[in-house]
Write a protein that holds these residues in place. Structure first.
Motif, PDB file in Angstrom:
ATOM      1  N   TRP A   1       1.775  12.263  -1.212  1.00  0.00           N
ATOM      2  CA  TRP A   1       2.560  11.232  -1.895  1.00  0.00           C
ATOM      3  C   TRP A   1       3.473  11.930  -2.912  1.00  0.00           C
ATOM      4  O   TRP A   1       3.080  12.915  -3.550  1.00  0.00           O
ATOM      5  CB  TRP A   1       1.648  10.237  -2.614  1.00  0.00           C
TER       6      TRP A   1
ATOM      7  N   ASP B   1       5.089  10.114  -5.466  1.00  0.00           N
ATOM      8  CA  ASP B   1       5.388   9.124  -6.509  1.00  0.00           C
ATOM      9  C   ASP B   1       4.392   9.236  -7.662  1.00  0.00           C
ATOM     10  O   ASP B   1       3.823   8.243  -8.125  1.00  0.00           O
ATOM     11  CB  ASP B   1       5.372   7.707  -5.926  1.00  0.00           C
TER      12      ASP B   1
ATOM     13  N   ASP C   1       2.581   9.167 -10.998  1.00  0.00           N
ATOM     14  CA  ASP C   1       2.765   8.367 -12.215  1.00  0.00           C
ATOM     15  C   ASP C   1       2.295   9.204 -13.407  1.00  0.00           C
ATOM     16  O   ASP C   1       1.112   9.250 -13.729  1.00  0.00           O
ATOM     17  CB  ASP C   1       1.943   7.080 -12.107  1.00  0.00           C
TER      18      ASP C   1
ATOM     19  N   PHE D   1      -0.741   7.325  -8.988  1.00  0.00           N
ATOM     20  CA  PHE D   1       0.523   7.245  -8.252  1.00  0.00           C
ATOM     21  C   PHE D   1       1.068   5.828  -8.367  1.00  0.00           C
ATOM     22  O   PHE D   1       0.318   4.856  -8.497  1.00  0.00           O
ATOM     23  CB  PHE D   1       0.309   7.641  -6.794  1.00  0.00           C
ATOM     24  N   LYS D   2       2.372   5.702  -8.319  1.00  0.00           N
ATOM     25  CA  LYS D   2       3.013   4.409  -8.511  1.00  0.00           C
ATOM     26  C   LYS D   2       2.671   3.416  -7.404  1.00  0.00           C
ATOM     27  O   LYS D   2       2.782   2.209  -7.598  1.00  0.00           O
ATOM     28  CB  LYS D   2       4.527   4.602  -8.620  1.00  0.00           C
ATOM     29  N   SER D   3       2.264   3.933  -6.261  1.00  0.00           N
ATOM     30  CA  SER D   3       1.861   3.056  -5.155  1.00  0.00           C
ATOM     31  C   SER D   3       0.541   2.340  -5.437  1.00  0.00           C
ATOM     32  O   SER D   3       0.159   1.423  -4.718  1.00  0.00           O
ATOM     33  CB  SER D   3       1.714   3.879  -3.876  1.00  0.00           C
ATOM     34  N   GLY D   4      -0.178   2.780  -6.473  1.00  0.00           N
ATOM     35  CA  GLY D   4      -1.490   2.223  -6.781  1.00  0.00           C
ATOM     36  C   GLY D   4      -2.622   3.141  -6.362  1.00  0.00           C
ATOM     37  O   GLY D   4      -3.776   2.922  -6.743  1.00  0.00           O
ATOM     38  N   LYS D   5      -2.307   4.168  -5.595  1.00  0.00           N
ATOM     39  CA  LYS D   5      -3.350   5.106  -5.178  1.00  0.00           C
ATOM     40  C   LYS D   5      -3.730   6.019  -6.336  1.00  0.00           C
ATOM     41  O   LYS D   5      -2.962   6.213  -7.273  1.00  0.00           O
ATOM     42  CB  LYS D   5      -2.874   5.919  -3.973  1.00  0.00           C
TER      43      LYS D   5
ATOM     44  N   ALA E   1      -5.487  -0.413  -2.457  1.00  0.00           N
ATOM     45  CA  ALA E   1      -4.856   0.809  -1.956  1.00  0.00           C
ATOM     46  C   ALA E   1      -5.907   1.907  -1.778  1.00  0.00           C
ATOM     47  O   ALA E   1      -6.237   2.617  -2.721  1.00  0.00           O
ATOM     48  CB  ALA E   1      -3.772   1.275  -2.933  1.00  0.00           C
TER      49      ALA E   1
ATOM     50  N   GLU F   1      -4.923  11.418   4.958  1.00  0.00           N
ATOM     51  CA  GLU F   1      -4.453  11.746   3.615  1.00  0.00           C
ATOM     52  C   GLU F   1      -5.507  12.539   2.842  1.00  0.00           C
ATOM     53  O   GLU F   1      -5.183  13.497   2.131  1.00  0.00           O
ATOM     54  CB  GLU F   1      -4.090  10.458   2.873  1.00  0.00           C
TER      55      GLU F   1
END
Length: 245
Positions: free
Chosen positions: A76, A78, A80, A95-99, A222, A228
């Motif tokens: 990823w 993204d 955060d 991470f901004k995706s929520g992960k 998420a 991954e």
């Protein structure tokens, strides 16, 4: 010989046989019954580590991170930065995706050094091998199963297996399976399967130079995929630079 004499002789033989059984197999029988009772109460005790069926590695755009003296890739890009923090010896990576990934680094054979119960029980039983004592200890604990202990198992093996099973009962919290992991630098285990929808996947990797742990929690639905996770654990390596970036 009279009828009563034969009865007395038969009773004497029976008592002798029972005493002989208890002398040679009594301990193992008690442990075998207890082990199966534990297995009935906690069905996961029957499960032992198996190879991951999904060995794929995510090729998604990502980045390389470095924390606590180790580096690894994440699939990823993204990150955060605001919510990525060091909490004692745990690095929470958001991470901004929520992960999210929680990363931990441990000194070599930390489990053996810091856990008196494990040290007292295991230190004479374990051969460290290429990944150190901690890996060998955890492997023996996780491979323990009630089926190992029978009334006719040797007393020493039965006691050792029962001790491992007792530790496994305390140690294990993976309802969806235990999996073996091999990477270029580590050997270890994964607790849980992403496809089962569990709240968290945990990976513990061991080497003679130190051990690391990853937690992949479900946040707002998420949860990471196995591909991954494989990207992360297959790229982790120890580095000399202790600075995080």
């Amino acid at each position: 010989m009279s009828r009563w004499g034969r009865i007395l002789v038969g009773c004497g033989v029976g008592v002798f046989a029972i005493l002989a059984y208890l002398l040679f197999f009594g301990c193992q029988t008690e442990l075998a019954v207890s082990a199966r009772y534990f297995g009935w109460k906690t069905p996961m005790l029957w499960k032992v580590p198996v190879r991951l069926s999904d060995q794929s590695i995510s090729k998604a755009p990502g980045r390389r991170l470095s924390y606590l003296g180790y580096e690894f890739e994440v699939p990823w890009d993204d990150l955060d930065e605001t919510h990525t923090k060091l909490l004692r010896n745990w690095q929470a990576i958001s991470f901004k995706s929520g992960k999210m990934v929680v990363f931990m680094g441990h000194e070599p054979d930390g489990l053996l050094k810091t856990n008196p119960a494990v040290r007292a029980f295991m230190c004479e039983e374990i051969i460290p091998g290429m990944y150190g004592y901690d890996y060998a200890i955890i492997r023996q604990i996780l491979n323990a199963s009630p089926v190992e202990i029978t009334p006719f198992t040797s007393r020493r093996k039965a006691i050792s297996a029962f001790g491992s099973l007792t530790l496994k009962q305390v140690w294990l919290d993976a309802e969806s399976g235990i999996y073996m992991i091999d990477t270029p630098e580590f050997g270890g285990f994964q607790y849980g399967n992403p496809e089962s929808g569990v709240r968290e996947i945990r990976d513990e990797l061991y080497s003679k130079e130190g051990s690391v742990g990853f937690m992949f929690p479900r946040r707002n639905g998420a949860l990471v995929s196995q591909a991954e996770i494989n990207r992360v654990i297959q790229t982790v390596r120890r580095i000399e630079d202790q600075r995080s970036r």
